[in-house]
Scaffold this motif. Structure first.
Motif, short mmCIF file in Angstrom:
data_model
loop_
_atom_site.label_atom_id
_atom_site.label_comp_id
_atom_site.label_asym_id
_atom_site.label_seq_id
_atom_site.Cartn_x
_atom_site.Cartn_y
_atom_site.Cartn_z
N ILE A 40 0.84 -1.22 0.00
CA ILE A 40 0.00 0.00 0.00
C ILE A 40 0.86 1.26 0.00
N ILE A 85 -1.60 9.74 -0.54
CA ILE A 85 -2.36 10.43 0.52
C ILE A 85 -1.48 11.51 1.17
N LYS A 122 -2.22 15.46 1.31
CA LYS A 122 -2.32 16.14 2.61
C LYS A 122 -1.44 17.41 2.61
N LYS A 179 0.03 18.85 10.46
CA LYS A 179 -0.33 17.70 11.32
C LYS A 179 0.14 16.37 10.72
N ILE A 180 1.45 16.35 10.50
CA ILE A 180 2.06 15.13 9.96
C ILE A 180 3.04 14.61 11.01
N ASN A 181 3.03 13.30 11.18
CA ASN A 181 3.85 12.68 12.21
C ASN A 181 4.60 11.52 11.55
N GLU A 239 6.33 2.39 13.43
CA GLU A 239 6.42 1.36 14.47
C GLU A 239 7.86 0.93 14.70
N TYR A 241 9.66 7.85 5.86
CA TYR A 241 8.95 8.82 5.01
C TYR A 241 9.89 9.95 4.57
N LYS A 244 9.01 1.57 4.07
CA LYS A 244 8.26 0.47 4.72
C LYS A 244 8.31 -0.83 3.92
N LYS A 297 -3.57 -2.43 7.60
CA LYS A 297 -3.25 -1.49 6.53
C LYS A 297 -4.46 -0.66 6.13
N LEU A 345 -4.68 3.40 6.43
CA LEU A 345 -5.02 4.25 5.27
C LEU A 345 -6.24 5.12 5.56
N ASP A 384 -5.10 7.91 7.78
CA ASP A 384 -4.31 8.87 7.01
C ASP A 384 -5.20 9.78 6.16
N SER A 385 -6.29 9.22 5.64
CA SER A 385 -7.17 10.01 4.75
C SER A 385 -8.13 10.90 5.51
N ALA A 386 -8.30 10.66 6.81
CA ALA A 386 -9.30 11.42 7.58
C ALA A 386 -8.88 12.87 7.77
N LYS A 387 -9.86 13.78 7.69
CA LYS A 387 -9.59 15.20 7.93
C LYS A 387 -10.52 15.67 9.03
N SER A 441 1.02 6.28 16.93
CA SER A 441 0.63 6.34 15.52
C SER A 441 0.72 4.96 14.88
N VAL A 442 0.46 3.92 15.68
CA VAL A 442 0.54 2.56 15.15
C VAL A 442 -0.78 1.82 15.39
N TYR A 444 0.71 -1.51 11.76
CA TYR A 444 1.07 -0.63 10.65
C TYR A 444 0.92 0.81 11.13
N SER A 445 1.87 1.65 10.77
CA SER A 445 1.84 3.04 11.27
C SER A 445 1.17 3.98 10.28
N PHE A 446 0.66 5.10 10.80
CA PHE A 446 0.07 6.12 9.94
C PHE A 446 0.76 7.45 10.24
N PHE A 447 0.69 8.38 9.28
CA PHE A 447 1.43 9.64 9.45
C PHE A 447 0.54 10.81 9.86
N ASN A 448 -0.79 10.62 9.80
CA ASN A 448 -1.71 11.70 10.14
C ASN A 448 -1.67 11.92 11.65
N ASP A 449 -1.30 13.15 12.07
CA ASP A 449 -1.12 13.41 13.50
C ASP A 449 -2.47 13.69 14.16
N LYS A 485 -5.86 16.75 17.03
CA LYS A 485 -5.21 16.79 18.34
C LYS A 485 -5.50 18.08 19.11
#
Lengths: 176, 132
Positions: free
Chosen positions: A39, A46, A50, A85-87, A91, A101, A168, B45, B49, B52-55, B91-92, B105-110, B130
């Motif tokens: 993915i 995405i 963003k 708002k990026i982190n 893991e 990233y 990843k 996953k 995703l 990550d896509s949520a606003k 963020s996992v 799986y991790s995501f980047f959206n804070d 947040k």
């Protein structure tokens, strides 16, 4: 050869074919389902969207991006991850150290898309080389890159290029 | 020369054996496609995703996800541990459908994420900004 012997031979031959077919199907299905879903390209897409939404809303550059003197605001660039708002914390696995990233954001004048007038880079800079290597051929074990371009209006018109990269590999590609 | 009865029995056995063979193959393929490892990986996953896509901006985003297929992997374990199936730490995203398994799986959206899974496998993912 009499009829009975021929029948037996055909039946043995038929079962040999069945076993061969079964073995082939089992092998192919195992190979297919042992591959994890990849993915990374979706994630990179995405991420690029963003960032685009963050620096430009409805075709207009974010007002904080350009200061009162009409110059790009370095403070916006320094705090871009917080503002958008990026982190980038990933893991703790496979020796990952939050280095999965990367993205770069380049601003060009509309009439000259060769020289970047302002640039923001965040994340693991080493991943950028994966995009260069994959310009001609894709390598599954390298990081995935997505590039987006769009125009926005601020004090001037700009072409904005976003390159987002997600690695990843261990979680998205079967390790051999 | 074979009589008609003999031919019928042979054909019936032949057809039954073929049907058994095909059924085993179909069951094998279905089992492979709905295995715990496969589903855990796919849920983790998918959820990453979605996050990550949520606003969420100043409100909250509520996502409903059907994890019913996951509840069928180990029904007894799922019934006793449905509140451990999905959790988000930092963020996992962590998904666990059996005692031994688990995928993350991790995501980047804070964003701040809370999750809830019901005994039937209906998952609720609540995403908040947040600052909001």
């Amino acid at each position: 050869m009499d009829k009975k012997a021929t029948d037996k031979l055909i039946s043995v031959y038929w079962f040999a074919i069945l076993i061969l077919t079964a073995a082939a199907i089992v092998y192919m299905v195992s190979i297919f389902y042992s591959q994890p879903y990849d993915i990374r390209e979706l994630e990179a897409g995405i991420l690029a969207n963003k960032i685009a939404d963050c620096v430009s809303q409805a075709g207009k550059l974010d007002s904080n991006l350009i200061d009162n003197q009409g110059k790009f605001n370095q403070n916006f660039s320094d705090n871009l991850l917080n503002i958008c708002k990026i982190n980038f914390n990933a893991e703790n696995t496979n020796n990952w150290k939050d280095d999965q990233y990367y993205f770069s954001l380049d601003f060009f004048k509309v009439d000259d898309s060769t020289i970047s007038i302002f640039n923001i880079k965040k994340g693991n800079l080493n991943l950028a080389s994966s995009c260069e290597i994959q310009k001609t051929k894709e390598y599954i074990k390298l990081a995935k890159c997505v590039e987006k371009r769009f125009y926005a209006v601020g004090n001037d018109q700009y072409l904005i290029k976003i390159l987002s990269v997600v690695r990843k590999t261990e979680k998205n590609v079967k390790q051999s | 020369m074979k009589n008609k009865g003999e031919i019928l029995v042979e054909n019936v056995i032949f057809i039954i054996l073929n049907l058994i063979f095909l059924s085993i193959l179909v069951i094998f393929i279905l089992k492979q496609s709905s295995g715990a490892v496969m589903l855990e990986d796919s849920y983790a996953k998918q959820i990453a995703l979605l996050i990550d896509s949520a606003k969420p901006q100043n409100s909250e985003v509520v996502i409903q996800l059907d994890m019913g297929d996951g509840s069928k992997i180990d029904k007894t374990w799922f019934a006793q541990n449905f509140n451990r199936v999905l959790n988000v730490e930092g963020s996992v995203v962590n998904v666990k459908l059996s005692e031994k398994g688990g995928s993350s799986y991790s995501f980047f959206n804070d964003v701040a994420v809370s999750t809830e899974v019901g005994p039937t496998g209906q998952a609720l993912i609540i995403i908040r900004g947040k600052n909001g």
